[in-house]
Design an enzyme around this catalytic site. Structure first.
Site, PDB file in Angstrom:
ATOM      1  N   MET A  58      -6.786   6.292  -6.608  1.00 56.48           N
ATOM      2  CA  MET A  58      -7.926   6.238  -5.655  1.00 56.48           C
ATOM      3  C   MET A  58      -8.205   7.879  -5.490  1.00 56.48           C
ATOM      4  SD  MET A  58      -7.606   3.558  -2.553  1.00 56.48           S
ATOM      5  CE  MET A  58      -5.932   4.335  -2.235  1.00 56.48           C
ATOM      6  N   GLY A  59      -7.198   8.714  -6.402  1.00 54.64           N
ATOM      7  CA  GLY A  59      -7.968   9.788  -6.926  1.00 54.64           C
ATOM      8  C   GLY A  59      -6.719  10.732  -6.065  1.00 54.64           C
ATOM      9  N   HIS A 115      -0.042   9.902 -11.287  1.00 55.44           N
ATOM     10  CA  HIS A 115      -1.605   9.541 -12.267  1.00 55.44           C
ATOM     11  C   HIS A 115      -1.394  10.313 -13.507  1.00 55.44           C
ATOM     12  CE1 HIS A 115      -2.794   9.615  -7.081  1.00 55.44           C
ATOM     13  NE2 HIS A 115      -2.783   8.659  -7.741  1.00 55.44           N
ATOM     14  N   GLU A 147       4.094   2.034 -10.718  1.00 54.18           N
ATOM     15  CA  GLU A 147       6.071   1.093 -10.574  1.00 54.18           C
ATOM     16  C   GLU A 147       6.236   1.666  -8.745  1.00 54.18           C
ATOM     17  OE1 GLU A 147       8.960   0.934 -13.434  1.00 54.18           O
ATOM     18  OE2 GLU A 147       7.830  -0.093 -14.494  1.00 54.18           O
ATOM     19  N   GLN A 189       1.992  -4.744  -5.705  1.00 55.11           N
ATOM     20  CA  GLN A 189       0.247  -4.336  -6.727  1.00 55.11           C
ATOM     21  C   GLN A 189       0.805  -4.386  -7.920  1.00 55.11           C
ATOM     22  OE1 GLN A 189      -2.428  -1.180  -5.200  1.00 55.11           O
ATOM     23  NE2 GLN A 189      -1.675  -0.589  -7.356  1.00 55.11           N
ATOM     24  N   LEU A 213       6.582   9.496  -5.736  1.00 49.59           N
ATOM     25  CA  LEU A 213       5.472  10.890  -5.985  1.00 49.59           C
ATOM     26  C   LEU A 213       4.367  10.059  -4.941  1.00 49.59           C
ATOM     27  CD1 LEU A 213       5.164  13.929  -8.414  1.00 49.59           C
ATOM     28  CD2 LEU A 213       5.973  13.587  -6.375  1.00 49.59           C
ATOM     29  N   ARG A 230       0.170  10.292  -0.333  1.00 47.35           N
ATOM     30  CA  ARG A 230       0.191  10.169   1.236  1.00 47.35           C
ATOM     31  C   ARG A 230       1.543  11.007   1.128  1.00 47.35           C
ATOM     32  NH1 ARG A 230      -1.377   4.601   0.974  1.00 47.35           N
ATOM     33  NH2 ARG A 230      -3.081   3.728   2.455  1.00 47.35           N
TER      34      ARG A 230
HETATM   35  O1  PAF Z   1      -2.969   1.646  -6.295  1.00 52.00           O
HETATM   36  C1  PAF Z   1      -4.103   2.503  -6.021  1.00 52.00           C
HETATM   37  O2  PAF Z   1      -4.164   3.633  -6.463  1.00 52.00           O
HETATM   38  C2  PAF Z   1      -5.216   1.460  -5.608  1.00 52.00           C
HETATM   39  O3  PAF Z   1      -4.871   0.910  -5.353  1.00 52.00           O
HETATM   40  C3  PAF Z   1      -6.158   1.472  -6.194  1.00 52.00           C
HETATM   41  C4  PAF Z   1      -5.100   0.164  -7.553  1.00 52.00           C
HETATM   42  C5  PAF Z   1      -6.604   2.046  -7.895  1.00 52.00           C
HETATM   43  C6  PAF Z   1      -7.468  -0.259  -6.592  1.00 52.00           C
HETATM   44  O4  PAF Z   1      -7.412   0.542  -5.717  1.00 52.00           O
END
Ligand code: PAF
Length: 282
Positions: free
Chosen positions: A30-31, A37, A150, A155, A186, A189
């Site tokens: 989500m950037g 990331h 993780e 999720q 990290l 939010r």
């Molecule tokens: O973990 C995230 O950033 C989001 O939940 C994802 C997997 C990109 C789905 O929008």
């Protein structure tokens, strides 16, 4: 790095890559990218010929009172980080590109049970939104593998189950949590935290560590371990949502003969909800 805003352009490019025998590694985000990331991109880089990141703040996974409007959007910086990390492509669709008919009436992908507990109990509909957008991204990009952190342990398990249950031909790869020097996982939010809250935030990880140590040393009363951790967190200024010892695969409450365990935790610091987890065997 090639940037795609439209599904058509993206699909055309991926089709030609696939025809020339290249493998595709997908990194959905989500950037507001951070080292967590970038670890996903690095893991994808090791496996795939073409690493495709996506940046899409998915409205379907936010509840009405959540932070969709304020969610940090830092596209310029993100592009630089992805380029430096060796990412080959970035898909950055508008909401209308992902949901051309709007959100109302959108077909949903739902993983029952697993999606309703822990974060799902506090954020009703959240995992349906995640599964739906991840399913759409898989269908649009047909990746060989997809990479998820993780830190969002529930999720990851929900996505694994969706992929298995729906026979999706994609390999799901979990990538270990990246923490700062104090142990705080990290997260985009974390940027909401003020200086005082940032100093306090690593206590969540400290409590996970303390609880796992206690369990590994033989304590079998998980409810007692959980209650002590919650009390410590709340005393320090958190508002604990849950702190639960689970079976690491089913995410059900851990039973005494379970050996592969994960402690899942979510707690509020002011208006910011932090999540973290620790997986271990005993
Ligand atoms: O973990 C995230 O950033 C989001 O939940 C994802 C997997 C990109 C789905 O929008």
């Amino acid at each position: 790095m090639e940037i795609f805003e439209s599904r058509d352009a993206l699909q055309q490019r991926l089709r030609s890559l696939r025809q020339s025998g290249r493998t595709i590694g997908l990194v959905p985000t989500m950037g507001n990218l951070h080292d967590g990331h970038l670890a996903l991109v690095a893991a994808a880089r090791e496996q795939a010929d073409f690493v495709l990141a996506t940046i899409f703040v998915n409205p379907l996974q936010f509840g009405p009172a959540e932070d969709l409007d304020n969610y940090p959007r830092t596209l310029q910086d993100d592009c630089e980080l992805l380029t430096d990390a060796g990412c080959d492509g970035l898909f950055v669709p508008a909401v209308t590109e992902m949901y051309p008919d709007g959100l109302q009436g959108q077909t949903l992908v739902s993983v029952p049970g697993l999606s309703q507990k822990h974060c799902g109990a506090s954020r009703p509909g959240h995992f349906d939104g995640v599964c739906t957008v991840v399913c759409k991204l898989f269908n649009l990009t047909e990746p060989d593998s997809a990479f998820f952190g993780e830190k969002d342990y529930q999720q990851l398990q929900v996505i694994r189950k969706m992929t298995t249950d729906l026979c999706m031909p994609v390999r799901i790869e979990g990538v270990p949590i990246i923490r700062n020097a104090e142990g705080l996982a990290l997260s985009s939010r974390n940027g909401y935290l003020d200086t005082e809250q940032l100093a306090l935030a690593p206590l969540l990880h400290d409590q996970l560590m303390a609880a796992s140590t206690t369990i590994k040393s033989g304590q079998a009363d998980f409810a007692d371990v959980e209650a002590r951790a919650r009390a410590e967190l709340d005393k320090a200024g958190f508002r604990t949502d849950y702190f639960t010892v689970c079976n690491a695969l089913t995410l059900e409450t851990a039973q005494h003969d379970d050996s592969d365990l994960v402690i899942l935790a979510a707690a509020w610091l002011g208006k910011t909800r932090l999540i973290d987890n620790l997986r271990f065997t005993r």
